[in-house]
Scaffold this active site. Structure first.
Site, PDB file in Angstrom:
ATOM      1  CB  CYS A   1       7.203  -6.823 -45.685  1.00 36.42           C
ATOM      2  SG  CYS A   1       5.414  -6.857 -45.452  1.00 36.42           S
TER       3      CYS A   1
ATOM      4  CE  LYS B   1       7.343  10.090 -43.843  1.00 39.25           C
ATOM      5  NZ  LYS B   1       8.185   9.821 -45.071  1.00 39.25           N
TER       6      LYS B   1
END
Length: 510
Positions: A292, A184
């Site tokens: 990140c 996903k």
């Protein structure tokens, strides 16, 4: 390649799900818009999955698992090698897709693909990676050995900032070890996942082993609760990582959920400040800070802050900000208008809270035509930031670098260790003893020594500590192999020897 497409290559593309080895042919009740962040224009739509589409993808993965788990290690590695060859041959095409939907510059997109490809190459060695142990004659006439077996259908939920690399942190090892996958991706830049699905098809991966469903919380929640999904791998913000971990484990799944970060660079007075300034700009503003592992807090041990800030400011002035497809651009836009507005609100908050705005990215010139409506914020630099300010406490996820001044190594270390995040950090120094002390004492999962973005190579594992990781298993490397497999120990005893027939041919793998 991506289902129903109308108009030119950058107009009205339609991205749909990939289920059972083919593009989904149904009609979606809900869709989302896909934007080009550099222009602010809608370039296409993406179907959002309902529970029914997620169930269809999981069903395809369940069906494919029965045979893929029994495919030989030789067969799996052959498919992986072919995928690797196709990925390498078509990396420029994939990079162009990432540039158009995410906004990062082409060289950065190529770098993302290269780092993902490292994990593909690591997974090609699955015959070695999935070896067990063997103890002959553990007891009289008894042998004991260990094996590692696949889990089954596994879900991967990936973020917008690395639409190719982050999925490749997970699915090469999942597939290599005999699992089937439901990916996903982010609905903000979904086309890269579809491109990768096509490559798997061309590489000879059996239908149903790799599936893609697009969408939002509906698809995420269904993957978390579906009884046939055996594990969930997630990368994203800490609040969502916590949600994924709590709900996935509540339904009995194995979960690795990598969350947010507030990465610090500790600079000691003996460091080469030109090297530090280069590293701070690269690590703070690459991909518009949407990493990140980006450095967002530079901790300067006095008396170097003034000189270092001057060097960083000088480098920022020369940065070319523009559309990622332009060869001269060094930094692109933010991914959505909403995200750009949010990051800009942090700049405004930093000023109100008393930080010194050294470089205002809102004023940075933007190169190129047709960029007036793009999602822009140039590189932004704050000085005299204190730990209670929101630009320090929050993960901004944009091109905003904050300088925090401290008086000593100990003060800087305490500041880093007090932070709730523990993803990545770096120290810049020419003192080997100080660096060794830092790597031992800092409470962070990935440490760079004169390396600003210490993302591990594929044969080590990626992941942080504290609020940056939920679960106890990091991504890829040896921990990735263990995450996607279950250990089994077999104790055997044979009372009579077995005999085979005569075959003088040379033995082969099949």
């Amino acid at each position: 390649m991506f289902g129903a497409v109308t108009g030119g290559p950058h107009l009205s593309k339609h991205i749909t799900h990939w289920i059972g080895g083919a593009a989904w042919t149904g009609t979606s009740e809900r869709r989302g818009d896909i934007y080009n962040p550099a222009t602010g224009k809608v370039t296409g739509t993406v179907d959002f999955a309902s529970v029914a589409e997620v169930d269809a993808a999981v069903g395809a993965a369940v069906e494919a698992f029965a045979s893929w788990r029994n495919a030989s290690l030789a067969k799996r590695s052959q498919v992986l090698f072919k995928f690797r060859e196709l990925l390498d041959a078509k990396k420029d095409e994939l990079a162009a897709i990432i540039v158009e939907e995410h906004g990062k510059v082409h060289s950065d997109a190529l770098g993302e693909i290269a780092r993902g490809q490292e994990v593909v190459e690591f997974a090609c060695g699955v015959p070695q990676l999935q070896k067990g142990g063997f103890s002959e004659q553990a007891s009289t006439g008894i042998d004991v050995y260990s094996i590692r077996q696949p889990l089954g259908p596994v879900a991967i939920i990936s973020p917008f900032n690395f639409p190719a690399m982050v999925p490749m942190w997970f699915f090469p090892l999942a597939i290599a070890t005999g699992n089937t996958v439901i990916l996903k991706p982010s609905e903000k830049d979904p086309s890269a996942a579809q491109f990768l699905a096509e490559l798997w098809k061309q590489a000879g991966l059996p239908d149903g082993v790799f599936n893609v469903v697009h969408g939002d919380k509906v698809s995420v929640d269904r993957l978390l609760e579906h009884p046939d999904v055996k594990s969930v791998s997630f990368v994203g913000s800490t609040p969502i990582a916590k949600y994924v971990y709590e709900n996935g484990t509540r339904y009995g799944k194995r979960v690795q959920a990598l969350g947010g970060a507030k990465n610090h660079m500790l600079v000691l007075p003996d460091a080469d400040l030109d090297l530090v300034a280069d590293a701070a700009v690269n690590a703070g503003f690459g991909a518009a800070g949407e990493r990140c592992m980006a450095i967002s807090a530079l901790v300067a041990v006095e008396p170097i802050a003034d000189e270092l800030i001057a060097k960083i400011k000088e480098r920022i002035a020369g940065l070319r900000v523009g559309a990622g497809c332009n060869a001269t651009s060094e930094m692109g836009p933010l991914v959505t208008r909403q995200h750009a507005d949010k990051v800009i609100s942090y700049v405004e908050a930093g000023v109100k809270e008393g930080a010194e705005l050294v470089v205002d990215g809102r004023l940075h010139p933007i190169d190129g035509d047709d960029t007036a409506d793009g999602f822009w914020l140039g590189p932004t630099l704050f000085d005299k930031v204190t730990p209670e300010m929101s630009i320090y406490t929050d993960e901004i996820f944009g091109p905003v670098l904050s300088v925090v001044r401290v008086e000593s190594y100990d003060e800087g270390l305490a500041l880093i260790n007090a932070n709730p995040y523990g993803n990545g950090t770096a120290i810049f120094t020419n003192d080997g003893g100080a660096a060794r002390k830092f790597q031992n004492e800092v409470e962070v999962g990935m440490v760079g020594i004169n390396v600003p973005i210490p993302v591990p190579v594929a044969y080590y594992s990626f992941g942080g500590w504290k609020a940056s990781l939920f679960g106890d298993t990091h991504a890829y490397g040896a921990e990735g192999v263990h995450f996607f497999t279950r250990g089994k120990v077999v104790t055997q005893r044979w009372l009579d020897p077995s005999h085979g027939g005569i075959n003088l041919g040379f033995p082969t793998n099949s």
